[in-house]
Scaffold this motif. Structure first.
Motif, mmCIF file in Angstrom:
data_model
loop_
_atom_site.group_PDB
_atom_site.id
_atom_site.type_symbol
_atom_site.label_atom_id
_atom_site.label_comp_id
_atom_site.label_asym_id
_atom_site.label_seq_id
_atom_site.Cartn_x
_atom_site.Cartn_y
_atom_site.Cartn_z
ATOM 1 N N LEU A 18 36.103 41.390 38.502
ATOM 2 C CA LEU A 18 36.759 40.257 39.155
ATOM 3 C C LEU A 18 38.222 40.591 39.452
ATOM 4 O O LEU A 18 38.678 40.436 40.588
ATOM 5 C CB LEU A 18 36.672 39.011 38.272
ATOM 6 C CG LEU A 18 35.265 38.557 37.883
ATOM 7 C CD1 LEU A 18 35.330 37.383 36.926
ATOM 8 C CD2 LEU A 18 34.450 38.209 39.097
ATOM 9 N N VAL A 19 38.933 41.055 38.429
ATOM 10 C CA VAL A 19 40.355 41.364 38.601
ATOM 11 C C VAL A 19 40.549 42.508 39.596
ATOM 12 O O VAL A 19 41.512 42.522 40.361
ATOM 13 C CB VAL A 19 41.006 41.683 37.232
ATOM 14 C CG1 VAL A 19 42.455 42.112 37.388
ATOM 15 C CG2 VAL A 19 40.915 40.473 36.305
ATOM 16 N N GLU A 20 39.604 43.439 39.618
ATOM 17 C CA GLU A 20 39.668 44.559 40.574
ATOM 18 C C GLU A 20 39.121 44.180 41.940
ATOM 19 O O GLU A 20 39.029 45.016 42.834
ATOM 20 C CB GLU A 20 38.907 45.756 40.006
ATOM 21 C CG GLU A 20 39.558 46.325 38.761
ATOM 22 C CD GLU A 20 38.685 47.325 38.019
ATOM 23 O OE1 GLU A 20 37.533 47.587 38.458
ATOM 24 O OE2 GLU A 20 39.144 47.850 36.985
ATOM 25 N N ARG A 21 38.742 42.907 42.101
ATOM 26 C CA ARG A 21 38.267 42.339 43.366
ATOM 27 C C ARG A 21 36.990 43.004 43.896
ATOM 28 O O ARG A 21 36.759 43.077 45.084
ATOM 29 C CB ARG A 21 39.364 42.365 44.417
ATOM 30 C CG ARG A 21 40.518 41.421 44.064
ATOM 31 C CD ARG A 21 41.827 42.055 44.435
ATOM 32 N NE ARG A 21 42.973 41.203 44.207
ATOM 33 C CZ ARG A 21 43.742 41.292 43.121
ATOM 34 N NH1 ARG A 21 43.450 42.132 42.157
ATOM 35 N NH2 ARG A 21 44.799 40.527 42.997
ATOM 36 N N LYS A 22 36.157 43.445 42.963
ATOM 37 C CA LYS A 22 34.871 44.036 43.341
ATOM 38 C C LYS A 22 33.776 42.990 43.421
ATOM 39 O O LYS A 22 32.731 43.228 44.010
ATOM 40 C CB LYS A 22 34.491 45.141 42.355
ATOM 41 C CG LYS A 22 35.431 46.329 42.432
ATOM 42 C CD LYS A 22 35.076 47.402 41.447
ATOM 43 C CE LYS A 22 36.053 48.565 41.570
ATOM 44 N NZ LYS A 22 35.852 49.549 40.516
#
Length: 155
Positions: A18-22
């Motif tokens: 989520l934080v890595e926007r995957k």
């Protein structure tokens, strides 16, 4: 390594995607956990990006970073509020100025532009400086004593 959000799941399988926007958060609780993780990592762009459009008008990445300056987040207890999919109650624990504190909030999330977004929150009266004894259970849920767990993060 377990995730910063205290889910007990590996970081790579929990909040990292989520934080890595995957991928996008599948629930308000998942977004709450990823936002806490982003605070732990100092990823204020992610935090800014996960606010609703209306809330972003009064914020900036810089203002978020400044408000979090000097705060080290270390444990999260979060759960959805029964009967709704858009409210999450959480207690987030932190160190600031050599003191331990807790932010206890019920947050409202909105599904906006095909993604969950943080909108507003109501802070509970037990928010603020707290005392966690060295031999008390750590609030991260590890089952360890505080002195053998997250208290080490103050060093």
């Amino acid at each position: 390594m377990n995730c910063y959000c205290c889910s007990g799941v590996a970081f790579t399988k929990c909040c990292a995607p989520l934080v890595e926007r995957k991928k996008s958060a599948e629930s308000a609780e998942a977004l709450m956990r990823s936002r806490f993780t982003a605070y732990c990592l100092g990823d204020y762009q992610y935090i800014f990006d996960t606010y609703t459009t209306a809330q972003k008008k009064d914020l900036s990445v810089e203002s978020l970073a400044k408000s979090a300056s000097g705060t080290k987040w270390f444990a999260l207890n979060a759960r959805p509020v029964a009967g709704t999919d858009s409210y999450v109650e959480f207690s987030a624990y932190y160190f600031e100025n050599k003191k331990t504190g807790v932010l206890h909030e019920t947050s409202q999330f909105v599904f906006e532009n095909n993604a969950w977004r943080y909108d507003t929150g109501t802070i509970h009266p037990d928010t603020g400086t707290i005392k966690i004894g060295r031999n008390d259970h750590c609030p991260c849920g590890s089952g360890k004593k505080f002195k053998q767990c997250c208290m080490k993060l103050t060093a």
